[in-house]
Design an enzyme around this catalytic site. Structure first.
Site, PDB file in Angstrom:
ATOM      1  N   ASN A  10       0.885  -1.166   0.000  1.00  0.00           N
ATOM      2  CA  ASN A  10       0.000   0.000   0.000  1.00  0.00           C
ATOM      3  C   ASN A  10       0.919   1.211   0.000  1.00  0.00           C
ATOM      4  O   ASN A  10       1.515   1.545   1.014  1.00  0.00           O
ATOM      5  CB  ASN A  10      -0.898  -0.025   1.243  1.00  0.00           C
ATOM      6  CG  ASN A  10      -1.756   1.230   1.346  1.00  0.00           C
ATOM      7  OD1 ASN A  10      -1.785   2.050   0.431  1.00  0.00           O
ATOM      8  ND2 ASN A  10      -2.444   1.383   2.470  1.00  0.00           N
ATOM      9  N   LYS A  12       0.244   4.274  -0.249  1.00  0.00           N
ATOM     10  CA  LYS A  12      -0.329   5.475   0.381  1.00  0.00           C
ATOM     11  C   LYS A  12      -0.043   6.700  -0.501  1.00  0.00           C
ATOM     12  O   LYS A  12       0.004   6.571  -1.718  1.00  0.00           O
ATOM     13  CB  LYS A  12       0.196   5.617   1.815  1.00  0.00           C
ATOM     14  CG  LYS A  12      -0.009   4.320   2.610  1.00  0.00           C
ATOM     15  CD  LYS A  12       0.188   4.451   4.079  1.00  0.00           C
ATOM     16  CE  LYS A  12      -0.055   3.109   4.751  1.00  0.00           C
ATOM     17  NZ  LYS A  12       0.041   3.160   6.210  1.00  0.00           N
ATOM     18  N   HIS A  95      -9.480   1.319   4.904  1.00  0.00           N
ATOM     19  CA  HIS A  95      -8.209   1.515   5.615  1.00  0.00           C
ATOM     20  C   HIS A  95      -8.431   2.482   6.782  1.00  0.00           C
ATOM     21  O   HIS A  95      -9.211   3.428   6.661  1.00  0.00           O
ATOM     22  CB  HIS A  95      -7.153   2.062   4.653  1.00  0.00           C
ATOM     23  CG  HIS A  95      -5.768   1.985   5.228  1.00  0.00           C
ATOM     24  ND1 HIS A  95      -5.309   2.889   6.156  1.00  0.00           N
ATOM     25  CD2 HIS A  95      -4.772   1.090   5.035  1.00  0.00           C
ATOM     26  CE1 HIS A  95      -4.077   2.553   6.498  1.00  0.00           C
ATOM     27  NE2 HIS A  95      -3.722   1.471   5.840  1.00  0.00           N
ATOM     28  N   GLU A  97      -6.731   4.833   7.811  1.00  0.00           N
ATOM     29  CA  GLU A  97      -6.463   6.242   7.471  1.00  0.00           C
ATOM     30  C   GLU A  97      -7.675   6.884   6.797  1.00  0.00           C
ATOM     31  O   GLU A  97      -7.984   8.052   7.013  1.00  0.00           O
ATOM     32  CB  GLU A  97      -5.199   6.337   6.595  1.00  0.00           C
ATOM     33  CG  GLU A  97      -3.944   6.065   7.424  1.00  0.00           C
ATOM     34  CD  GLU A  97      -2.786   5.455   6.668  1.00  0.00           C
ATOM     35  OE1 GLU A  97      -2.756   5.497   5.426  1.00  0.00           O
ATOM     36  OE2 GLU A  97      -1.895   4.892   7.342  1.00  0.00           O
ATOM     37  N   GLU A 167      -5.374  -4.887  10.307  1.00  0.00           N
ATOM     38  CA  GLU A 167      -4.336  -3.890  10.550  1.00  0.00           C
ATOM     39  C   GLU A 167      -4.589  -3.172  11.873  1.00  0.00           C
ATOM     40  O   GLU A 167      -5.356  -2.194  11.917  1.00  0.00           O
ATOM     41  CB  GLU A 167      -4.320  -2.855   9.421  1.00  0.00           C
ATOM     42  CG  GLU A 167      -3.998  -3.442   8.066  1.00  0.00           C
ATOM     43  CD  GLU A 167      -3.370  -2.401   7.138  1.00  0.00           C
ATOM     44  OE1 GLU A 167      -2.364  -2.734   6.518  1.00  0.00           O
ATOM     45  OE2 GLU A 167      -3.869  -1.266   7.068  1.00  0.00           O
ATOM     46  N   GLY A 173       2.762   2.061  10.737  1.00  0.00           N
ATOM     47  CA  GLY A 173       3.752   3.140  10.614  1.00  0.00           C
ATOM     48  C   GLY A 173       4.492   3.449  11.898  1.00  0.00           C
ATOM     49  O   GLY A 173       5.192   4.446  11.996  1.00  0.00           O
ATOM     50  N   SER A 213       3.553  -2.441  10.086  1.00  0.00           N
ATOM     51  CA  SER A 213       5.009  -2.573  10.268  1.00  0.00           C
ATOM     52  C   SER A 213       5.555  -3.942   9.851  1.00  0.00           C
ATOM     53  O   SER A 213       6.488  -4.463  10.473  1.00  0.00           O
ATOM     54  CB  SER A 213       5.405  -2.227  11.703  1.00  0.00           C
ATOM     55  OG  SER A 213       5.028  -0.887  12.006  1.00  0.00           O
TER      56      SER A 213
HETATM   57  P1  13P Z   1       3.174   0.199   7.591  1.00  0.00           P
HETATM   58  O1  13P Z   1       3.639  -1.092   6.966  1.00  0.00           O
HETATM   59  O2  13P Z   1       3.939   1.389   7.109  1.00  0.00           O
HETATM   60  O3  13P Z   1       3.059   0.085   9.074  1.00  0.00           O
HETATM   61  O4  13P Z   1       1.676   0.460   7.048  1.00  0.00           O
HETATM   62  C1  13P Z   1       0.752  -0.553   7.135  1.00  0.00           C
HETATM   63  C2  13P Z   1      -0.463  -0.179   6.376  1.00  0.00           C
HETATM   64  O5  13P Z   1      -1.187   0.723   6.764  1.00  0.00           O
HETATM   65  C3  13P Z   1      -0.722  -0.875   5.124  1.00  0.00           C
HETATM   66  O6  13P Z   1      -1.983  -0.593   4.637  1.00  0.00           O
END
Ligand code: 13P
Length: 249
Positions: A10, A12, A95, A97, A167, A173, A213
């Site tokens: 992803n 982002k 997601h 976010e 997740e 992150g 992560s």
């Molecule tokens: P990270 O791997 O950067 O923690 O992000 C995970 C994520 O949100 C994937 O959709």
């Protein structure tokens, strides 16, 4: 039948179109795999050049967002049929976010899941709890509620083609990964929930990823768990490490 693993990046809000094409070229020899599905979920503006750049490779393309109407006066939005026509196969929905920053709720997420299937896209449906719910101990109930809402009116045949990504928000992150036992506990509970909502065959077929992560050092342990069918990878999908995650064995 063993489920095929699926490792998706992803991206982002990262990578300009020219950076995206460069990354695809760099990763091409590293992500080749016969037994893992590899997906790059990329920003909308990168879709057309990236679809072109992955041609002839094993990589499939996903999008990160869309709106539920097919066309019309929705300034700034992109529809599922547009994504499909551009060569997109997967779509990230729900997601954290999008839920937290853009206020998407389970009613909209449910409509998106149904629209994605209608358009011939495969949803990667995300769920996961906050640190507060993790500490309270109510995270399994929370995730069950998310899945139940988000799949209302979705058929068993559709769910067999669905990918669910667990997740935990506290692991996104942050560099703090859920332990493989913590991730397995929730992925197993999600599968049991699918079995209750549908049937055992559907639960057996649905693929459940862990995200938060994931990196080259922890992928093998996470993906070895019986209910974890791969990963949804953020930060580490933007570098050569992603090849190591795909070829985790
Ligand atoms: P990270 O791997 O950067 O923690 O992000 C995970 C994520 O949100 C994937 O959709």
């Amino acid at each position: 039948m063993a489920r095929r693993k699926i490792v998706a990046g992803n991206w982002k809000m990262n990578m300009t179109p020219s950076e995206a094409v460069k990354l695809v070229e760099e990763l091409k020899p590293l992500v080749a795999s016969d037994d893992v599905d590899v997906v790059y979920c990329v920003p909308a503006i990168d879709i057309v050049p990236v679809v072109e750049a992955v041609k002839g490779s094993n990589v499939k393309i996903g999008a990160e967002n869309f709106y539920i109407e097919d066309k019309g006066a929705f300034t700034g939005e992109i529809s599922a049929p547009m994504l499909k026509d551009a060569g997109v196969e997967y779509i990230v929905i729900g997601h954290s976010e999008r839920r937290d920053i853009f206020g998407e709720n389970d009613i909209l997420i449910n409509a998106k899941v149904k629209k994605a299937f209608e358009a011939g896209l495969k949803p990667i449906l995300c769920c996961g709890e906050s640190l507060e719910l993790r500490k309270k101990g109510t995270y399994l109930d929370w995730i069950k509620r998310q899945i139940t809402w988000d799949l209302t009116g979705v058929t068993a045949d559709q769910v067999k083609n669905l990918v669910i990504a667990y997740e935990p928000i506290w692991a996104i992150g942050t560099g703090e990964t859920a332990s493989s036992d913590q991730a397995e506990e929730v992925c197993k509970a999600i599968r049991e929930n699918i079995s209750e909502m549908y049937d055992a065959a559907t639960a057996e077929a649905v693929r459940i990823q862990y995200g938060g992560s994931v990196n080259a050092g922890n992928a093998a342990e996470l993906f070895a768990k019986p209910n974890i069918d791969g990963g949804l990878v953020g930060g580490a999908s933007l570098k050569a490490d992603f090849g190591k995650i795909v070829n985790y064995k």
